[in-house]
Design a protein around this motif. Structure first.
Motif, PDB file in Angstrom:
ATOM      1  N   MET A 114     -37.090   4.199 -22.418  1.00 33.50           N
ATOM      2  CA  MET A 114     -37.649   5.542 -22.574  1.00 33.50           C
ATOM      3  C   MET A 114     -37.208   6.447 -21.430  1.00 33.50           C
ATOM      4  N   GLU A 115     -37.278   7.724 -21.683  1.00 36.65           N
ATOM      5  CA  GLU A 115     -37.082   8.739 -20.646  1.00 36.65           C
ATOM      6  C   GLU A 115     -38.467   9.082 -20.100  1.00 36.65           C
ATOM      7  N   ILE A 116     -38.720   8.703 -18.835  1.00 31.18           N
ATOM      8  CA  ILE A 116     -40.044   8.859 -18.233  1.00 31.18           C
ATOM      9  C   ILE A 116     -39.975   9.859 -17.084  1.00 31.18           C
ATOM     10  N   LEU A 117     -40.937  10.782 -17.050  1.00 30.20           N
ATOM     11  CA  LEU A 117     -41.091  11.696 -15.921  1.00 30.20           C
ATOM     12  C   LEU A 117     -42.332  11.301 -15.134  1.00 30.20           C
ATOM     13  N   ILE A 118     -42.185  11.157 -13.823  1.00 34.68           N
ATOM     14  CA  ILE A 118     -43.318  10.897 -12.936  1.00 34.68           C
ATOM     15  C   ILE A 118     -43.536  12.138 -12.084  1.00 34.68           C
ATOM     16  N   ILE A 119     -44.745  12.671 -12.096  1.00 41.01           N
ATOM     17  CA  ILE A 119     -45.068  13.834 -11.282  1.00 41.01           C
ATOM     18  C   ILE A 119     -45.963  13.378 -10.132  1.00 41.01           C
ATOM     19  N   THR A 120     -45.656  13.804  -8.918  1.00 42.20           N
ATOM     20  CA  THR A 120     -46.461  13.499  -7.742  1.00 42.20           C
ATOM     21  C   THR A 120     -46.543  14.743  -6.875  1.00 42.20           C
ATOM     22  N   PRO A 121     -47.686  15.006  -6.244  1.00 43.71           N
ATOM     23  CA  PRO A 121     -47.780  16.173  -5.365  1.00 43.71           C
ATOM     24  C   PRO A 121     -47.034  16.010  -4.054  1.00 43.71           C
ATOM     25  N   ALA A 122     -46.609  14.792  -3.718  1.00 45.92           N
ATOM     26  CA  ALA A 122     -45.947  14.525  -2.438  1.00 45.92           C
ATOM     27  C   ALA A 122     -44.447  14.779  -2.559  1.00 45.92           C
ATOM     28  N   ALA A 123     -43.919  15.581  -1.653  1.00 44.47           N
ATOM     29  CA  ALA A 123     -42.520  16.008  -1.709  1.00 44.47           C
ATOM     30  C   ALA A 123     -41.564  14.879  -1.348  1.00 44.47           C
ATOM     31  N   PRO A 124     -40.279  15.005  -1.749  1.00 38.98           N
ATOM     32  CA  PRO A 124     -39.281  14.010  -1.352  1.00 38.98           C
ATOM     33  C   PRO A 124     -39.221  13.871   0.169  1.00 38.98           C
ATOM     34  N   GLY A 125     -39.100  12.651   0.649  1.00 37.07           N
ATOM     35  CA  GLY A 125     -39.066  12.393   2.080  1.00 37.07           C
ATOM     36  C   GLY A 125     -40.431  12.177   2.696  1.00 37.07           C
ATOM     37  N   ARG A 177     -46.217   9.430  -2.779  1.00 33.83           N
ATOM     38  CA  ARG A 177     -44.751   9.452  -2.886  1.00 33.83           C
ATOM     39  C   ARG A 177     -44.196   8.038  -2.926  1.00 33.83           C
ATOM     40  N   ALA A 178     -44.709   7.185  -2.054  1.00 36.36           N
ATOM     41  CA  ALA A 178     -44.240   5.800  -2.036  1.00 36.36           C
ATOM     42  C   ALA A 178     -44.529   5.116  -3.363  1.00 36.36           C
ATOM     43  N   THR A 179     -45.703   5.382  -3.921  1.00 39.86           N
ATOM     44  CA  THR A 179     -46.054   4.783  -5.211  1.00 39.86           C
ATOM     45  C   THR A 179     -45.119   5.270  -6.304  1.00 39.86           C
ATOM     46  N   ALA A 180     -44.878   6.581  -6.356  1.00 41.35           N
ATOM     47  CA  ALA A 180     -44.006   7.145  -7.389  1.00 41.35           C
ATOM     48  C   ALA A 180     -42.608   6.539  -7.316  1.00 41.35           C
ATOM     49  N   GLU A 181     -42.069   6.422  -6.118  1.00 39.13           N
ATOM     50  CA  GLU A 181     -40.706   5.911  -5.982  1.00 39.13           C
ATOM     51  C   GLU A 181     -40.648   4.406  -6.258  1.00 39.13           C
ATOM     52  N   ARG A 182     -41.701   3.674  -5.899  1.00 36.75           N
ATOM     53  CA  ARG A 182     -41.729   2.250  -6.223  1.00 36.75           C
ATOM     54  C   ARG A 182     -41.815   2.049  -7.732  1.00 36.75           C
ATOM     55  N   TRP A 183     -42.665   2.835  -8.386  1.00 34.86           N
ATOM     56  CA  TRP A 183     -42.765   2.736  -9.845  1.00 34.86           C
ATOM     57  C   TRP A 183     -41.457   3.133 -10.514  1.00 34.86           C
ATOM     58  N   GLN A 184     -40.792   4.124  -9.965  1.00 31.49           N
ATOM     59  CA  GLN A 184     -39.484   4.508 -10.504  1.00 31.49           C
ATOM     60  C   GLN A 184     -38.535   3.310 -10.468  1.00 31.49           C
ATOM     61  N   GLY A 185     -38.484   2.631  -9.337  1.00 35.19           N
ATOM     62  CA  GLY A 185     -37.596   1.480  -9.223  1.00 35.19           C
ATOM     63  C   GLY A 185     -37.961   0.353 -10.170  1.00 35.19           C
ATOM     64  N   LEU A 186     -39.246   0.055 -10.286  1.00 31.35           N
ATOM     65  CA  LEU A 186     -39.678  -1.024 -11.174  1.00 31.35           C
ATOM     66  C   LEU A 186     -39.380  -0.697 -12.630  1.00 31.35           C
ATOM     67  N   LEU A 187     -39.659   0.533 -13.035  1.00 30.48           N
ATOM     68  CA  LEU A 187     -39.435   0.923 -14.435  1.00 30.48           C
ATOM     69  C   LEU A 187     -37.944   0.993 -14.758  1.00 30.48           C
ATOM     70  N   GLU A 188     -37.137   1.392 -13.782  1.00 27.47           N
ATOM     71  CA  GLU A 188     -35.687   1.392 -14.008  1.00 27.47           C
ATOM     72  C   GLU A 188     -35.165  -0.026 -14.142  1.00 27.47           C
ATOM     73  N   GLN A 189     -35.725  -0.966 -13.377  1.00 29.67           N
ATOM     74  CA  GLN A 189     -35.343  -2.367 -13.535  1.00 29.67           C
ATOM     75  C   GLN A 189     -35.660  -2.867 -14.947  1.00 29.67           C
ATOM     76  N   ALA A 190     -36.704  -2.299 -15.545  1.00 30.91           N
ATOM     77  CA  ALA A 190     -37.103  -2.703 -16.898  1.00 30.91           C
ATOM     78  C   ALA A 190     -36.312  -1.972 -17.972  1.00 30.91           C
ATOM     79  N   GLY A 191     -35.358  -1.110 -17.565  1.00 30.82           N
ATOM     80  CA  GLY A 191     -34.471  -0.465 -18.522  1.00 30.82           C
ATOM     81  C   GLY A 191     -34.788   0.974 -18.872  1.00 30.82           C
ATOM     82  N   HIS A 192     -35.828   1.544 -18.246  1.00 33.38           N
ATOM     83  CA  HIS A 192     -36.176   2.939 -18.527  1.00 33.38           C
ATOM     84  C   HIS A 192     -35.361   3.882 -17.642  1.00 33.38           C
ATOM     85  N   ARG A 193     -35.288   5.139 -18.040  1.00 35.17           N
ATOM     86  CA  ARG A 193     -34.684   6.189 -17.239  1.00 35.17           C
ATOM     87  C   ARG A 193     -35.824   7.020 -16.668  1.00 35.17           C
TER      88      ARG A 193
END
Length: 336
Positions: free
Chosen positions: A1-12, A18-34
């Motif tokens: 799936m094409e997934i959008l994650i919104i977080t109030p914490a800016a890049p960096g 922010r850490a949670t959003a980026e960790r979830w991004q990595g885990l979901l990408e490992q599972a084949g999502h974009r």
């Protein structure tokens, strides 16, 4: 799936969201999502929308609902959502909870602290941590990567941004009450929320020889601090499920924690290392016991060791996939 994650914490940002959003991004990408992570939503299309923070992200949630009402929505609840904002800002916070097809709670007691009508769409997810260096390797100053612990120091670490919700100086205040022969030193790593907290931390360092504030550390520095510590203190007055607790359990580092739902929901009702939230004297007693009672410290170490498997990336991904499945099923049902 094409997934959008919104977080109030800016890049960096080193904020937990922010850490949670980026960790979830990595885990979901490992599972084949974009997966894309963003801080502002402008109506972009996606197959599923995942918002961190019911209150802070409620504007983005409303925009997504307006633009794509037939698409699935997941909302991850933070500690301030659960223990503050649903009461201070009920219209926005409860709207986000109501709009969600699935809710993610980050500790096992979240279901007791949100309206009962939302429990059927709640998925409990324990945030994961990679296993860092072994704890208790305090060998004194000058070692490679050392945070300058002394050879006779019983190191206590406090990790997290300095702010009211974290009660960040409680361990330092407790250390003032310890007997003169105590070897405890409290090391606090985190960015101050504002100038007031910066001034408080600097004042505590001037007045309290048992305390040092290390400022905001990079991940490697945090790992070294934990490796050189004998205990981590999690002193929060409200918490959605602190990732520092996950990290400590994965490291086998004993935790002393305030007895709030966000800590009990991670460590369990039978965990031996609690103290009454905000009680400085009680925390001082538990710290002194950890320093002087080897059996008690070993009990805490064994308990966090047994909990470590709860906080693996594999288990976190399973919970994410459970939330995705629930959101898709409920979305399909409301669109039928």
């Amino acid at each position: 799936m094409e997934i959008l994650i919104i977080t109030p914490a800016a890049p960096g940002s080193k904020a937990g969201n922010r850490a949670t959003a980026e960790r979830w991004q990595g885990l979901l990408e490992q599972a084949g999502h974009r997966v894309s992570v963003m801080t502002e939503y402008q109506g972009e299309p996606c197959d599923l929308f995942l918002a961190l923070h019911a209150w802070r992200s409620h504007g983005a949630i409303r925009a997504f609902q307006s633009a794509w009402p037939a698409k699935p929505l997941i909302v991850a609840l933070t500690g301030t959502d659960i223990y503050r904002h649903q009461y201070e800002y009920p219209e926005q916070t409860l709207y986000s909870m109501q709009a969600a097809d699935a809710l993610i709670g980050l500790h096992a007691k979240v279901g007791e602290d949100i309206p009962g009508r939302f429990q059927e769409k709640l998925v409990t997810l324990f945030q994961s941590a990679e296993k860092p260096e072994e704890p208790g390797t305090n060998t004194g100053a000058g070692g490679k990567g050392s945070v300058n612990s002394g050879p006779n120091t019983f190191e206590v670490c406090v990790i997290g941004h300095l702010r009211d919700e974290k009660d960040s100086l409680r361990a330092a205040q407790a250390a003032r009450l310890l007997p003169p022969d105590s070897r405890i030193r409290v090391s606090c790593a985190g960015k101050p929320h504002d100038a007031h907290w910066k001034n408080l931390a600097n004042q505590e360092m001037r007045e309290n020889p048992r305390f040092r504030w290390l400022g905001e550390l990079e991940k490697a520095g945090v790992n070294r601090l934990m490796a050189e510590s004998q205990v981590l203190v999690m002193s929060s007055i409200m918490e959605g499920g602190a990732n520092a607790v996950s990290e400590a359990c994965r490291a086998g580092l004993p935790v002393i924690a305030s007895d709030i739902p966000g800590n009990v929901g991670l460590l369990g009702e039978d965990y031996a290392g609690y103290y009454p939230v905000g009680d400085t004297r009680a925390l001082a007693r538990v710290l002194e016991r950890a320093e002087k009672d080897a059996g008690f410290l070993e009990q805490l170490r064994e308990q966090v060791g047994r909990l470590a498997a709860r906080f693996t990336p594999e288990n976190e991904l399973k919970a994410l996939e459970q939330a995705l499945s629930l959101a898709l099923t409920r979305c399909s049902g409301r669109n039928a």
